[in-house]
Design a protein around this motif. Sequence first.
Motif, short mmCIF file in Angstrom:
data_model
loop_
_atom_site.label_atom_id
_atom_site.label_comp_id
_atom_site.label_asym_id
_atom_site.label_seq_id
_atom_site.Cartn_x
_atom_site.Cartn_y
_atom_site.Cartn_z
N SER A 51 0.81 -1.22 0.00
CA SER A 51 0.00 0.00 0.00
C SER A 51 0.84 1.27 0.00
O SER A 51 0.31 2.36 -0.18
N TRP A 54 5.67 3.45 5.02
CA TRP A 54 5.37 3.62 6.45
C TRP A 54 6.59 4.24 7.13
O TRP A 54 7.71 3.96 6.74
N VAL A 75 3.45 7.56 10.29
CA VAL A 75 2.98 8.03 8.98
C VAL A 75 2.65 6.79 8.17
O VAL A 75 3.48 5.89 8.03
N THR A 76 1.41 6.73 7.68
CA THR A 76 0.92 5.54 6.98
C THR A 76 0.56 5.88 5.53
O THR A 76 0.28 7.05 5.22
N GLU A 78 -2.11 4.66 4.19
CA GLU A 78 -3.57 4.64 4.19
C GLU A 78 -4.07 5.28 5.46
O GLU A 78 -3.28 5.65 6.33
N ARG A 79 -5.37 5.37 5.61
CA ARG A 79 -5.96 5.94 6.82
C ARG A 79 -6.68 4.84 7.58
O ARG A 79 -7.87 4.62 7.37
N ASN A 103 -5.38 10.99 14.62
CA ASN A 103 -4.98 11.56 13.34
C ASN A 103 -4.60 13.02 13.53
O ASN A 103 -5.36 13.81 14.05
N GLY A 106 -3.32 14.65 7.58
CA GLY A 106 -3.22 13.72 6.46
C GLY A 106 -3.15 12.28 6.95
O GLY A 106 -4.06 11.81 7.62
N ASN A 107 -2.05 11.61 6.65
CA ASN A 107 -1.86 10.23 7.06
C ASN A 107 -0.88 10.12 8.22
O ASN A 107 -0.19 9.11 8.36
N GLU A 108 -0.79 11.16 9.03
CA GLU A 108 0.10 11.14 10.19
C GLU A 108 -0.72 10.98 11.47
O GLU A 108 -1.69 11.71 11.68
N TYR A 109 -0.33 10.01 12.27
CA TYR A 109 -1.02 9.70 13.52
C TYR A 109 -0.02 9.82 14.66
O TYR A 109 1.17 9.58 14.48
N GLN A 132 -5.10 -2.34 13.71
CA GLN A 132 -6.31 -1.65 13.27
C GLN A 132 -7.44 -2.34 14.01
O GLN A 132 -7.81 -3.45 13.67
#
Length: 151
Positions: A51, A54, A75-76, A78-79, A103, A106-109, A132
């Motif tokens: 995907s 990471w 940082v992924t 996907e979400r 979150n 963007g795609n940073e958690y 997940q």
Amino acid sequence: MILGLVAVAVFGPGLLEDANSDLEGATAKESSPLARCDLLQEGPCSWSDGSGEWQISLSELGEGTQGMEYQLTVVTPERPERFLAVLRGESMYMGEYPVPLGNRDGNEYSARFTAPFCTVDATMTWRIDLQQGQQPIEGIPAKLVFQAEPH
């Protein structure tokens, strides 16, 4: 008695071959353990999967009221929904501690947490597993670990 000897003579060699092939398969799996990525010493840790890219990093924020506080950032590509980092003792079992990742952009958690204190081993090593919801995220090529600071 004779029937038992005949059964061993007929089926015995096949059973031994199956047992040996199972043992060889287990040895091959055990001889290729995951690499370790120490998030505090070597981080950030990065990898690619089907995907995308990471990246995970961990930083010390300083001493808080409950001990050393850490900031985990992932940082992924996907979400993920219900994204968690689960702390598990690597050097000794101390239970599982889910840390919800929020979150940021963007795609940073990210998440801020304090690792549980170990009274037996001042140099406790923790592993971080990404999930997940209840499902582990597959394809992470390394054990993500860090050594907690003693109080």
